[in-house]
Design an enzyme around this catalytic site. Structure first.
Site, short mmCIF file in Angstrom:
data_model
loop_
_atom_site.label_atom_id
_atom_site.label_comp_id
_atom_site.label_asym_id
_atom_site.label_seq_id
_atom_site.Cartn_x
_atom_site.Cartn_y
_atom_site.Cartn_z
CD GLU A 159 -2.85 -1.34 2.19
OE1 GLU A 159 -2.29 -1.91 3.15
OE2 GLU A 159 -4.02 -0.97 2.20
N1 MCN Z 1 7.01 -8.11 -0.11
C1 MCN Z 1 8.38 -8.26 -0.21
N2 MCN Z 1 9.20 -7.63 0.69
C2 MCN Z 1 8.70 -6.82 1.65
C3 MCN Z 1 7.32 -6.64 1.74
C4 MCN Z 1 6.49 -7.32 0.85
O1 MCN Z 1 8.84 -8.94 -1.11
N3 MCN Z 1 9.51 -6.23 2.51
C5 MCN Z 1 6.13 -8.81 -1.05
C6 MCN Z 1 5.25 -9.86 -0.38
O2 MCN Z 1 5.88 -11.07 -0.23
C7 MCN Z 1 4.04 -9.87 -1.28
C8 MCN Z 1 3.94 -8.45 -1.77
O3 MCN Z 1 5.24 -7.88 -1.61
O4 MCN Z 1 4.23 -10.73 -2.38
C9 MCN Z 1 2.93 -7.62 -0.98
O5 MCN Z 1 3.11 -7.89 0.38
P1 MCN Z 1 2.31 -7.10 1.53
O6 MCN Z 1 2.68 -5.68 1.48
O7 MCN Z 1 2.48 -7.84 2.79
O8 MCN Z 1 0.78 -7.15 1.07
P2 MCN Z 1 -0.23 -8.40 1.01
O9 MCN Z 1 0.43 -9.61 0.52
O10 MCN Z 1 -1.04 -8.45 2.25
O11 MCN Z 1 -1.12 -7.91 -0.23
C10 MCN Z 1 -2.08 -6.93 -0.09
C11 MCN Z 1 -1.66 -5.58 -0.61
C12 MCN Z 1 -2.84 -4.74 -0.65
S1 MCN Z 1 -3.54 -4.38 0.84
C13 MCN Z 1 -3.44 -4.38 -1.83
S2 MCN Z 1 -4.86 -3.46 -1.84
C14 MCN Z 1 -2.86 -4.77 -3.06
C15 MCN Z 1 -1.48 -5.16 -2.97
O12 MCN Z 1 -1.04 -5.70 -1.89
N4 MCN Z 1 -3.57 -5.08 -4.14
C16 MCN Z 1 -2.93 -5.57 -5.25
N5 MCN Z 1 -0.83 -5.40 -4.11
C17 MCN Z 1 -1.51 -5.70 -5.25
N6 MCN Z 1 -0.85 -6.13 -6.35
C18 MCN Z 1 -1.58 -6.52 -7.43
N7 MCN Z 1 -0.93 -6.95 -8.51
N8 MCN Z 1 -2.92 -6.47 -7.45
C19 MCN Z 1 -3.61 -6.01 -6.41
O13 MCN Z 1 -4.92 -6.02 -6.43
#
Ligand code: MCN
Ligand code: FES
Ligand code: FES
Length: 916
Positions: free
Chosen positions: A874
């Site tokens: 986000e």
């Molecule tokens: N990640 C990483 N290193 C970090 C943090 C995160 O590599 N330090 C990676 C994670 O492993 C994950 C991705 O980034 O594959 C996103 O991680 P995270 O921020 O924890 O979010 P969530 O997996 O809970 O995903 C939800 C978030 C939200 S709230 C929305 S809205 C959203 C999003 O991610 N909608 C998306 N990304 C999106 N991406 C796509 N393509 N489509 C959406 O609808």
């Protein structure tokens, strides 16, 4: 008798001659998908606006959804994604797409790849700009990637085709096999780029023949009492099985909005599954027609007569707050939740002090639509054990299960929710959409029932970002620029359904002026019920809405005080001893270092802007902070199971729902790293995701929580397994030895974040264990004759802890920044008619998004992060829009657009205002 006239066509599809009987008015996409079952050609908008359906027809790229069968000559050559490459023999474009992480959700991928094939057939050595021109001309839209990795992939594939380089899908796979913190590609890539990742509408064609297809009888007004429903004409239509109304629903016919705070004046049971007494918004579901095809169901739905007493519709918060407004939900006031913020002393004296510079203003963030390319879709069926299985794009499987079960009248252990391969949600699927509808239809008919929204329904009958109306004031020391106090008031237009409205309102207290150590703050926010589209989560959920007024106000303060905007931020940003607006000690203090990194780039950008501006094309530079907590508020927790299999492989089970962000790869990375003592290669790890009947509750994939919460739970489960397998001599037991020694082979990992809830009156608390911090810089060109703004470049310096996967994180950031450009300049869902299509709602095409979006990560591992990581999803959407608006002001000598989106006429009006 009406004669259904058909036509014979002979087409060469993917190199093979096919004799086809077609409806002359059918579109090519329908013939390919529904008659030939070539579902690799996806349909998003179905209106020629997104390019998801691109195929090659006699050497030309066409959009199959607007190409009529009758117009295609006999012996025409048609190539679809199925004819380009197979998983075993991928085309270089498909290889490049996988290797570069260009398929996130993958819904747009086949269309882009076919479009790119058309380009490379004509121009084997395109420049990046020619690639961008091509995708613009062919209207190929991607909502996930920010377009950069797509152009990279075309450039790479072109080189491969010219024999200048070699590439395979594992090009970025680390040589040592350690995938954590690498650029390894995601496992679902090959299925996505070959069109074989079966989305919900593809699966429709694979369901058993007795499946019923649903259509919604929709409200075409925004507020009304229902006096009667007449279904008799619809039932007469051949092929109609039944019409389901509220009377057919066994339970309480309500979806609970899960009230968070006891001070909420509603009870949360305000959203009907099928409207019974009232219509609350345009598009509300009044009944469902179940028929043998979607077409018949839709035609019959038009024949259902609904007798309505139309009521005044309150289409924004001020209208619903007016004294003479009636209660939208009788018994609950339209303003139903109040959130306070009380930190330190009363700031009022600073606003009146001669030692302070004071700035104030009123701001509006719009009802931003999510605009996934795939419209909403789902289905339900009973399994042999009598379990009602509901398949949808849900990103909160357990959450939705408990939100809909009482309304349907089914015990939670008799229902399972499963996530379909999902073509993007960006948060709208944090709300249940059609889960209860397909569930109710299957309960009423006993048959599998499938429901597919068209794009207009996607727009008006799924949740949107709730508009915020904010007024803010800030006082800073005249000499030092140090902020002494702030005051603000915000009003949330949450639409008719209360779900998560109180939680969203809290965000207005948590993120106004987040990033700065401000001792004295006062604020109050209100959540208001209206009759416009209901409010659901959207990437950033509350932070982009409140950081917009906060970060623009800061630039207005800088202008008034004669400070440089970046240096004003440097003076005030978090340093040890400071606390957040909620009184929490930040988990990271990297802003000074991040500003130091940006400063030389910022100075250079300012100098460039000065150098390259003309009388009418003014260039400007703007900066902003963007912050978000990675988690849900308070002691949020997650679970993940880890099981050792008899063949020595290990399976990870969780409900890390995948919007497209890559939960498959995230799961593998954490598990592989945590299982390193066993020396097991990633290829021996299996994943079972997103089925409540098989996987433990990992919580919703919202609040960028999964990397932290599910990551920690996976690590915990893996560690338990490793410890159980460890022998006294340090070696590890095999599966057989575990069984022989009577040890469990499956372990439940859990993790709870050390945090507590904020107080509804004071907003004080420690809501999140991990935050994500962004420093955004926008470089823009404003045409002062038309008011049109072009974003030339975005730069993001980011502090998100350790990266789980670099390619994923880059993709998240580019995609989020692109949505920020849309939020700043073009996207809205205000006019229900005009904004009910992708293009009408202002989706950014490739030429709206800069090809240069520089990403810089600072090294800052987190104490409570899994292997040091925070979230990312986000944060890239929390600050680009104020940076762009600040850049417009910088370009124009102070024209601040305070009401988003900054359409050209608003920019012109702000420039005119300056002259007064
Ligand atoms: N990640 C990483 N290193 C970090 C943090 C995160 O590599 N330090 C990676 C994670 O492993 C994950 C991705 O980034 O594959 C996103 O991680 P995270 O921020 O924890 O979010 P969530 O997996 O809970 O995903 C939800 C978030 C939200 S709230 C929305 S809205 C959203 C999003 O991610 N909608 C998306 N990304 C999106 N991406 C796509 N393509 N489509 C959406 O609808
Ligand atoms: Fe055909 Fe959007 S252009 S589906
Ligand atoms: Fe392009 Fe999701 S990857 S829309």
């Amino acid at each position: 008798m009406e004669i259904a006239k058909k036509m014979e066509k002979i087409w060469v599809v993917n190199g093979i001659e096919h004799k086809l009987i077609v409806d002359p008015d059918a579109f090519l996409s329908e013939v390919l998908r529904e008659q030939m079952h070539l579902v690799g050609t996806k349909v998003g908008c179905a209106k020629g606006q997104c390019g998801a359906c691109s195929v090659i027809l006699d050497g030309k790229v066409v959009r199959a959804c607007i190409t009529k069968a009758r117009r295609i000559e006999d012996y025409a050559n048609i190539t679809t994604i199925e004819g380009l490459g197979t998983p075993q023999n991928l085309h270089p474009l498909q290889v490049a797409w996988v290797a570069n992480g260009a398929a996130q959700c993958g819904f747009c991928s086949p269309g882009f790849i076919m479009s790119a094939k058309g380009l490379l057939d004509q121009n084997p050595k395109p420049t990046r700009e020619e690639v961008r021109d091509w995708f613009q001309k062919h209207k190929n839209v991607c909502r996930c990637t920010g377009y950069i990795p797509l152009v990279d992939s075309v450039m790479d594939a072109a080189k491969v085709l010219r024999g200048e380089m070699t590439l395979d899908i594992n090009h970025n796979f680390p040589a040592d096999g350690n995938i954590f913190n690498s650029r390894a590609p995601r496992p679902s890539g090959v299925a996505k780029v070959t069109g074989q990742w079966a989305f919900g509408d593809d699966q429709k064609l694979q369901l058993p023949a007795d499946t019923l297809h649903l259509a919604i009888v929709e409200a075409r007004v925004s507020h009304a009492n229902i006096k009667g429903i007449d279904v008799s004409e619809a039932l007469k239509v051949e092929g109609v099985h039944s019409v389901i109304t509220a009377k057919d629903i066994k339970g309480k016919n309500r979806i609970t909005g899960l009230i968070t705070f006891p001070t909420n004046k509603g009870d949360g049971w305000d959203r009907p599954i099928l409207c019974d007494e009232k219509v609350f918004q345009y598009g509300d579901a009044i009944a469902l027609v179940a028929a043998t095809s979607e077409k018949i169901a839709r035609e019959a739905a038009e024949l259902v007569k609904v007798d309505l007493e139309v009521l005044p519709a309150y289409m924004n918060a001020p209208a619903a707050m007016a004294e003479d407004a009636i209660e939208i939900h009788p018994g609950t006031p339209n303003t139903y939740y109040k959130q306070g913020l009380v930190k330190g002393d009363d700031p009022e004296p600073f606003f009146n002090s001669a030692d302070c510079v004071v700035a104030e203003g009123s701001y509006y963030t719009q009802r931003q639509p999510h605009l996934p390319i795939e419209p909403d879709v789902g289905f339900a069926m009973y399994d042999e054990d009598g379990i009602l299985r509901i398949y949808s794009k849900s990103i909160g499987l357990y959450l939705h299960l408990y939100m809909i079960a009482p309304g349907l009248g089914v015990e939670p252990d008799k229902i399972a929710l499963i996530q379909l391969p999902t073509g993007g949600t960006f948060g709208y699927k944090f709300s249940p959409t059609m889960e209860a509808l397909v569930g109710a239809a299957t309960m009423a008919t006993g048959r599998p029932c499938h429901l597919h929204y068209n794009y207009a329904q996607q727009q008006y009958y799924t949740g949107k970002r709730s508009p915020f109306w904010t007024t803010g004031k800030v006082a800073a020391d005249k000499k030092t620029g140090k902020i002494k106090g702030t005051q603000h008031e915000w009003i949330v237009d949450h639409g008719p359904y209360s779900e998560f409205g109180d939680l969203l309102t809290l965000r207005g207290a948590q993120y106004f002026m987040a990033g700065y150590g401000i001792p004295n703050m006062r604020a109050v926010g209100h959540c208001v019920c209206t009759n416009h589209g209901w409010g659901s989560a959207f990437r950033g959920y509350g932070s982009p809405e409140i950081m917009f007024p906060s970060e623009v106000l800061l630039d207005e303060l800088a202008l008034k005080g004669g400070w440089d905007p970046l240096e004003l931020r440097y003076v005030n940003c978090y340093r040890p001893g400071d606390t957040t607006p909620t009184g929490q000690v930040p988990d990271s203090f990297m802003y000074p270092e991040m500003i130091d990194i940006l400063r030389p780039k910022y100075k250079e950008a300012l100098a460039n802007a000065k150098r390259h501006s003309s009388d009418t094309l003014k260039k400007g530079v703007g900066v902003a902070f963007g912050i978000y907590g990675a988690g849900l508020d308070g002691p949020d927790s997650a679970g993940a199971d880890v099981e050792l299999n008899a063949d020595g492989t290990i399976t990870i089970f969780n409900t890390w729902q995948d919007h497209g962000q890559g939960s498959d790869l995230g799961t593998l990375c954490f598990a592989h790293e945590a299982l390193r003592p066993l020396g097991i290669p990633a290829s021996k790890l299996k994943i079972v995701l997103n089925d409540t009947s098989k996987c433990p509750n990992s919580g919703p994939a919202g609040g960028s929580r999964s990397n932290v919460l599910v990551g920690n739970a996976i690590i915990n489960g893996c560690k338990q397994l490793v410890e159980a397998m460890r022998k006294p001599d340090g070696t590890f037991r095999t599966y057989d030895e575990m069984v022989k020694d009577g040890l469990k082979t499956k372990y439940n990992g859990t993790w709870t974040q050390p945090a507590n809830d904020c107080d509804p009156d004071t907003g004080q608390g420690n809501p999140f264990a991990n935050y994500m911090y962004g420093l955004f810089m926008a470089e823009v060109t404003v045409d002062t004759t038309t008011g049109k703004t072009q974003v030339d470049k975005m730069t993001l310096v980011e502090d998100i802890g350790t990266l789980t996967n670099r390619q994923t994180v880059d993709g998240q950031n580019w995609g989020g920044l692109a949505q920020g450009v849309g939020l700043a300049l073009t996207e809205d869902f205000e006019d229900i008619k005009k904004h009910s299509s992708l293009a009408g709602a202002g989706v950014p095409y490739i030429k709206d998004i800069p090809d240069v979006m520089e990403l810089i990560y600072v090294d800052s591992p987190r104490e409570h992060g899994p292997f040091g990581g925070s979230g990312v999803g986000e944060v890239p959407l929390c600050g680009p829009h104020p940076a762009i608006i600040n850049a417009i002001a910088n370009a124009t000598g102070g024209a601040f657009v305070r009401h988003l989106p900054a359409y050209p006429e608003k920019v012109l009006a702000a420039i005119k205002e300056l002259g007064k």
